[in-house]
Design an enzyme around this catalytic site. Structure first.
Site, PDB file in Angstrom:
ATOM      1  N   ASP A 166       0.468  -1.747   0.314  1.00 43.88           N
ATOM      2  CA  ASP A 166       0.219  -0.057   0.148  1.00 43.88           C
ATOM      3  C   ASP A 166       0.417   1.265   0.053  1.00 43.88           C
ATOM      4  OD1 ASP A 166      -1.970   1.918   0.790  1.00 43.88           O
ATOM      5  OD2 ASP A 166      -3.259   0.570   1.289  1.00 43.88           O
ATOM      6  N   CYS A 187      -6.560  -2.090   5.266  1.00 45.09           N
ATOM      7  CA  CYS A 187      -6.501  -2.979   4.373  1.00 45.09           C
ATOM      8  C   CYS A 187      -6.922  -3.395   3.189  1.00 45.09           C
ATOM      9  CB  CYS A 187      -4.857  -3.978   4.901  1.00 45.09           C
ATOM     10  SG  CYS A 187      -3.930  -5.047   3.350  1.00 45.09           S
TER      11      CYS A 187
HETATM   12 CO    CO Z   1      -3.155  -3.300   2.582  1.00 47.70          CO
END
Ligand code: CO
Length: 209
Positions: free
Chosen positions: A44, A101
């Protein structure tokens, strides 16, 4: 301006600033890499290892993948792990997840994502282990947050199950394992689980080393 050109231009500015502040900065890094930390985090873009820990080039060895998984048989991760433990001799290994997430969210649905299904199945397996606990949580958000924490815990355990870590735990360079979760909304890291060298492990996972 072409967007990617900005990266190259900003890189030049950044390099100039480093030399301005510390003329030997690059010379020093060129000759030696001795990070104390291995970071296993999510890919990310909002969770950059160096930036959120206030560390500089040379201080953290980094591996990132979707949802910060430690998968048995992932040649990429195992290579990073072995090199950082046996050659760089890192003192700390951090598995860092983050609330919100996308990988954890996706795994908790029944959607088909192509090859990503195989990767995310590791998270579904975590859910199956803790299904009772997760299902008692009243909101979807709380469930996902707890799943994020438990995923970090299980991935940290997966590290301890490797012969690389078990072997290193018998040496004087025994690495300390940390499981953390990062909050996107305030930028704070929280510890979920800490495993000092030679932490107890289910006996079936222990190797005779
Ligand atoms: Co993530």
């Amino acid at each position: 301006m072409i967007p990617f050109q900005k990266l190259l231009d900003d890189n030049k500015l950044w390099a100039d600033r480093q030399v301005e502040a510390d003329p030997d900065f690059f010379k020093r890094l060129e000759s030696l890499q001795s990070p104390e930390f291995l970071w296993i985090g999510c890919s990310d873009s909002r969770v950059p290892a160096n930036e959120i820990t206030g560390t500089r080039p040379g201080e953290i060895f980094v591996h990132r993948n979707v949802a910060n998984l430690v998968v048995n048989g992932d040649l990429n991760l195992l290579s990073v792990l072995q090199y950082s433990v046996e050659v760089l001799k890192v003192k700390h290994i951090i598995v860092c997840g983050h609330y919100g997430c996308g990988g954890v969210q996706a795994a908790m649905t029944n959607r088909h994502f192509g090859v990503l299904n195989e990767w995310l199945r590791n998270i579904k397996d975590v859910y199956r282990l803790y299904q009772k606990e997760i299902d008692t949580l009243p909101t979807k958000e709380e469930q996902l947050n707890r799943m994020t924490e438990l995923n970090v815990k299980e991935q940290l355990m997966n590290l301890a199950k490797t012969s690389i870590i078990q072997k290193a735990w018998k040496t004087e360079n025994a690495p300390y394992l940390h499981g953390w979760v990062y909050a996107l909304d305030n930028g704070i890291l929280k510890s979920i689980i800490e495993m000092p060298p030679n932490s107890p492990l289910d006996p079936v996972y222990k190797f005779e080393l």
